[in-house]
Enzyme design. Structure first.
Site, PDB file in Angstrom:
ATOM      1  N   PHE A 149      20.063  28.454  95.949  1.00  0.00           N
ATOM      2  CA  PHE A 149      21.034  29.155  95.942  1.00  0.00           C
ATOM      3  C   PHE A 149      22.361  28.911  96.402  1.00  0.00           C
ATOM      4  O   PHE A 149      23.236  29.487  95.841  1.00  0.00           O
ATOM      5  CB  PHE A 149      20.506  30.744  96.640  1.00  0.00           C
ATOM      6  CG  PHE A 149      20.665  30.757  98.076  1.00  0.00           C
ATOM      7  CD1 PHE A 149      22.059  30.965  98.493  1.00  0.00           C
ATOM      8  CD2 PHE A 149      19.998  30.362  98.938  1.00  0.00           C
ATOM      9  CE1 PHE A 149      22.391  30.998  99.789  1.00  0.00           C
ATOM     10  CE2 PHE A 149      19.950  30.289 100.137  1.00  0.00           C
ATOM     11  CZ  PHE A 149      21.345  30.474 100.798  1.00  0.00           C
ATOM     12  N   CYS A 281      23.779  22.611 102.910  1.00  0.00           N
ATOM     13  CA  CYS A 281      22.966  21.642 103.544  1.00  0.00           C
ATOM     14  C   CYS A 281      23.536  20.571 104.631  1.00  0.00           C
ATOM     15  O   CYS A 281      22.845  19.877 105.184  1.00  0.00           O
ATOM     16  CB  CYS A 281      22.041  21.014 102.435  1.00  0.00           C
ATOM     17  SG  CYS A 281      23.256  20.037 101.618  1.00  0.00           S
TER      18      CYS A 281
HETATM   19  P1  NAD Z   1      14.293  27.339  98.576  1.00  0.00           P
HETATM   20  O1  NAD Z   1      13.467  26.108  99.107  1.00  0.00           O
HETATM   21  O2  NAD Z   1      13.818  28.711  98.952  1.00  0.00           O
HETATM   22  O3  NAD Z   1      14.501  27.341  96.862  1.00  0.00           O
HETATM   23  C1  NAD Z   1      14.815  26.411  96.185  1.00  0.00           C
HETATM   24  C2  NAD Z   1      14.295  26.318  95.028  1.00  0.00           C
HETATM   25  O4  NAD Z   1      12.973  26.496  94.877  1.00  0.00           O
HETATM   26  C3  NAD Z   1      14.650  27.455  94.239  1.00  0.00           C
HETATM   27  O5  NAD Z   1      14.724  27.447  92.851  1.00  0.00           O
HETATM   28  C4  NAD Z   1      13.404  28.650  94.410  1.00  0.00           C
HETATM   29  O6  NAD Z   1      13.265  29.578  93.195  1.00  0.00           O
HETATM   30  C5  NAD Z   1      12.311  27.378  94.145  1.00  0.00           C
HETATM   31  N1  NAD Z   1      11.203  27.948  95.100  1.00  0.00           N
HETATM   32  C6  NAD Z   1      11.452  28.716  96.315  1.00  0.00           C
HETATM   33  N2  NAD Z   1      10.012  28.869  96.882  1.00  0.00           N
HETATM   34  C7  NAD Z   1       9.221  28.194  96.096  1.00  0.00           C
HETATM   35  C8  NAD Z   1       7.740  28.113  95.851  1.00  0.00           C
HETATM   36  N3  NAD Z   1       6.958  28.615  96.917  1.00  0.00           N
HETATM   37  N4  NAD Z   1       7.179  27.243  95.132  1.00  0.00           N
HETATM   38  C9  NAD Z   1       8.106  26.684  94.039  1.00  0.00           C
HETATM   39  N5  NAD Z   1       9.401  26.883  94.257  1.00  0.00           N
HETATM   40  C10 NAD Z   1       9.719  27.704  95.038  1.00  0.00           C
HETATM   41  O7  NAD Z   1      15.893  26.965  98.903  1.00  0.00           O
HETATM   42  P2  NAD Z   1      17.036  27.950  99.023  1.00  0.00           P
HETATM   43  O8  NAD Z   1      16.786  29.007 100.161  1.00  0.00           O
HETATM   44  O9  NAD Z   1      17.206  28.295  97.705  1.00  0.00           O
HETATM   45  O10 NAD Z   1      18.294  27.063  99.551  1.00  0.00           O
HETATM   46  C11 NAD Z   1      18.717  26.642 100.960  1.00  0.00           C
HETATM   47  C12 NAD Z   1      17.631  25.310 101.217  1.00  0.00           C
HETATM   48  O11 NAD Z   1      18.305  24.351 100.292  1.00  0.00           O
HETATM   49  C13 NAD Z   1      18.377  24.908 102.731  1.00  0.00           C
HETATM   50  O12 NAD Z   1      17.062  24.477 103.377  1.00  0.00           O
HETATM   51  C14 NAD Z   1      19.206  23.933 102.447  1.00  0.00           C
HETATM   52  O13 NAD Z   1      19.250  22.984 103.398  1.00  0.00           O
HETATM   53  C15 NAD Z   1      18.581  23.260 101.179  1.00  0.00           C
HETATM   54  N6  NAD Z   1      19.479  22.345 100.603  1.00  0.00           N
HETATM   55  C16 NAD Z   1      19.614  21.253 100.539  1.00  0.00           C
HETATM   56  C17 NAD Z   1      20.324  20.360 100.020  1.00  0.00           C
HETATM   57  C18 NAD Z   1      20.347  18.872 100.035  1.00  0.00           C
HETATM   58  O14 NAD Z   1      21.040  18.166  99.382  1.00  0.00           O
HETATM   59  N7  NAD Z   1      19.502  18.104 100.874  1.00  0.00           N
HETATM   60  C19 NAD Z   1      21.522  20.898  99.550  1.00  0.00           C
HETATM   61  C20 NAD Z   1      21.493  22.258  99.313  1.00  0.00           C
HETATM   62  C21 NAD Z   1      20.656  23.018  99.716  1.00  0.00           C
END
Ligand code: NAD
Length: 499
Positions: A149, A281
């Site tokens: 998100f 992140c």
């Molecule tokens: P999230 O892991 O909750 O969701 C990411 C994606 O995975 C979304 O599209 C979501 O719908 C999907 N998802 C969620 N739960 C799932 C499940 N149980 N099974 C399959 N798919 C699932 O992450 P978020 O809250 O949207 O974003 C924040 C996180 O992303 C933070 O941990 C941040 O550090 C990380 N992030 C990392 C980077 C990087 O480059 N390393 C960049 C941006 C964000």
């Protein structure tokens, strides 16, 4: 209630699963939209559209592909402000920050516009008598991206422009929390001339993600999100025989040496910790103060943090917006309310903050925790909110050992005037991206982005040369064109040697 449609085969597709997820304006707390959550059949329709489109897109000339990318770049440039507005409306970040995200996404489109250069193969002539060897790279087919998100424009653009430029077709599953931006990007790409089915957007949750992970026609998965989901994506997609890159969460440290310019370090710490309300992140979540400078540094950070103006992202006076959901706000607050009991000094407590006229928004103020023990939850967990932990150490070596003991290894920074120490830090620190007097070292588009340890699963970083490599596979062609004057070599059962 507005429902955000999927984008399949070049047109909007209303959700038919009957399942939905709420989309809020975080500044008001009002749910004004909803996103459909795709069924297996809806994901299959998107993959089928991408598979059909691949038959022609995968062999379209480089000149035509890059021409469409240049047209997409021009449209993105012209619509920066509109896209930033969409981001602010659903994510909450302030408009200037949203514009920055669009600009960083555009960098990858720039890179993709130059795909003609990146996809040049290699040729060795006369490796043996009349034998030439060419290495070429070809697209994979249908590839999928699953995105978080917190960067609804930039992170999808880390993936699909390059994947598509390489000749693949794409299915994007953006975050269900702020889904509109991805659809708008797909519309603009279509307007630029992208054929139907080359880029598809399906909204959804675990049902949609799991279908992409198991679908036999999906050849590769790019994922960016939290560490537990990244680990799951990597394991599951790998078990299903797919190429996968899964970028996870982070806890980024900033080491401040006693010789650093403390005003510059405090400015950097505040910008990097509280920008985007800590929902980055690459946010700095932990400052590690070396030696006797700790008290002065904490004072300087506090003075600056107290002045940050919190308000709706569409108000030009706001410097920090709300958090994505009320549930996330409450979780972030719990780390601050529990901090003293776990041994931290609470210098600033941002819990309970509200904004006049927007009382139901997902607000939280800035929090600063000092002398945080490494055992505290506020230090160990990725909070993903405006909470900065300061830890104290006596020496550079102690600081490096502390940072290297973190399970995460995304970004890290050192603040110092000592070039020798900075050089040692670059080599000794266990993280994928390092800043020297740069708090958020997000690499430019023509280098690659990626962390180490629990911040990335898979062996490719994202975009840059790693991106082109991830979205193509190698082929090596060995060719002999005999001269009519050559004497036939006859049958030779030995292993071919070059001579
Ligand atoms: P999230 O892991 O909750 O969701 C990411 C994606 O995975 C979304 O599209 C979501 O719908 C999907 N998802 C969620 N739960 C799932 C499940 N149980 N099974 C399959 N798919 C699932 O992450 P978020 O809250 O949207 O974003 C924040 C996180 O992303 C933070 O941990 C941040 O550090 C990380 N992030 C990392 C980077 C990087 O480059 N390393 C960049 C941006 C964000």
């Amino acid at each position: 209630m507005k429902s955000i449609a999927h984008w399949i085969n070049g047109k909007p597709a209303e959700g038919v699963s009957g399942r939905h997820s709420p989309v809020f304006d975080p500044a008001t707390g009002i749910q004004d939209k909803q996103t459909p959550l795709a069924s297996v059949e809806e994901v299959d329709a998107a993959v089928a559209a991408a598979r059909d489109a691949y038959a022609t897109w995968g062999t379209l000339s480089l000149a035509k592909r890059s021409g469409i990318l240049f047209a997409f770049r021009a449209l993105l440039d012209a619509h920066r402000d509109e896209i930033a507005g969409l981001i602010t409306a659903e994510h909450g970040k302030v408009h200037s920050d949203a514009l920055g995200e669009v600009a960083r996404g555009l960098e990858i489109v720039d890179l993709a516009c130059g795909i003609t250069v990146q996809l040049k193969g290699e040729l060795s002539t006369e490796v043996a008598s009349r034998v030439d060897v060419a290495s070429i790279r070809q697209p994979l087919g249908v590839v999928a991206g699953i995105t978080p998100f917190n960067f609804p424009a930039m992170v999808p653009m880390w993936m699909f422009p390059l994947a598509i430029a390489c000749g693949n077709t794409f299915v994007l599953k953006p975050s269900e929390k702020d889904p509109s931006t991805a659809v708008r990007l797909a519309e603009l790409f279509a307007e630029a001339g992208l054929p139907d089915g080359v880029l598809n957007v399906v909204h959804g949750d675990k049902v949609a993600v799991d279908r992409l992970l198991e679908h036999p026609d999906v050849k590769a998965i790019s994922f960016v999100g939290s560490t537990p989901i990244a680990r799951y994506i990597h394991t599951t997609a790998s078990a299903n025989g797919k190429r996968v890159q899964a970028l996870g969460g982070a806890k980024n440290h900033m080491l401040v040496l006693p010789d650093a310019d403390l005003d510059a370090a405090a400015d950097a710490a505040v910008s990097a910790a509280y920008g985007s309300t800590g929902e980055r992140c690459m946010a700095i979540a932990a400052v590690v103060a070396v030696g006797a400078i700790g008290d002065e540094l904490v004072d300087k950070i506090r003075e600056r943090a107290e002045k940050i103006k919190i308000g709706p992202g569409n108000d030009p006076a706001s410097e920090m917006g709300p958090l994505i959901t009320a549930a996330h706000r409450d979780k972030v607050a719990s780390y601050v309310t529990g901090a003293a009991a776990q041994g931290s000094e609470v210098v600033l407590d941002g819990t309970g903050h509200t904004v006049e006229g927007h009382e139901n928004g997902h607000w939280i103020g800035l929090s600063l925790l000092d002398k945080v023990p490494v055992t505290a939850d506020a230090y160990r967990d990725e909070i993903f909110g405006p909470v900065l932990c300061v830890l104290r150490v006596d020496t550079y070596d102690e600081g490096v050992a502390l940072i290297n003991s973190s399970p995460f290894g995304n970004g890290t920074a050192i603040f110092t005037r000592d070039g020798g120490a900075a050089r040692r830090f670059q080599l000794e620190i266990e993280a994928g991206m390092v800043g020297v007097n740069v708090p958020i070292p997000v690499p430019v588009g023509y280098h690659s982005f990626g962390g180490w340890k629990d911040s990335l699963f898979g062996d490719h970083h994202i975009y840059g040369n790693d991106g082109t490599h991830f979205y193509t596979r190698g082929k090596v062609v060995t060719t002999r064109w005999p001269d009519p004057a050559d004497v036939p070599t006859g049958v030779e059962l030995g292993f071919p040697r070059n001579h």
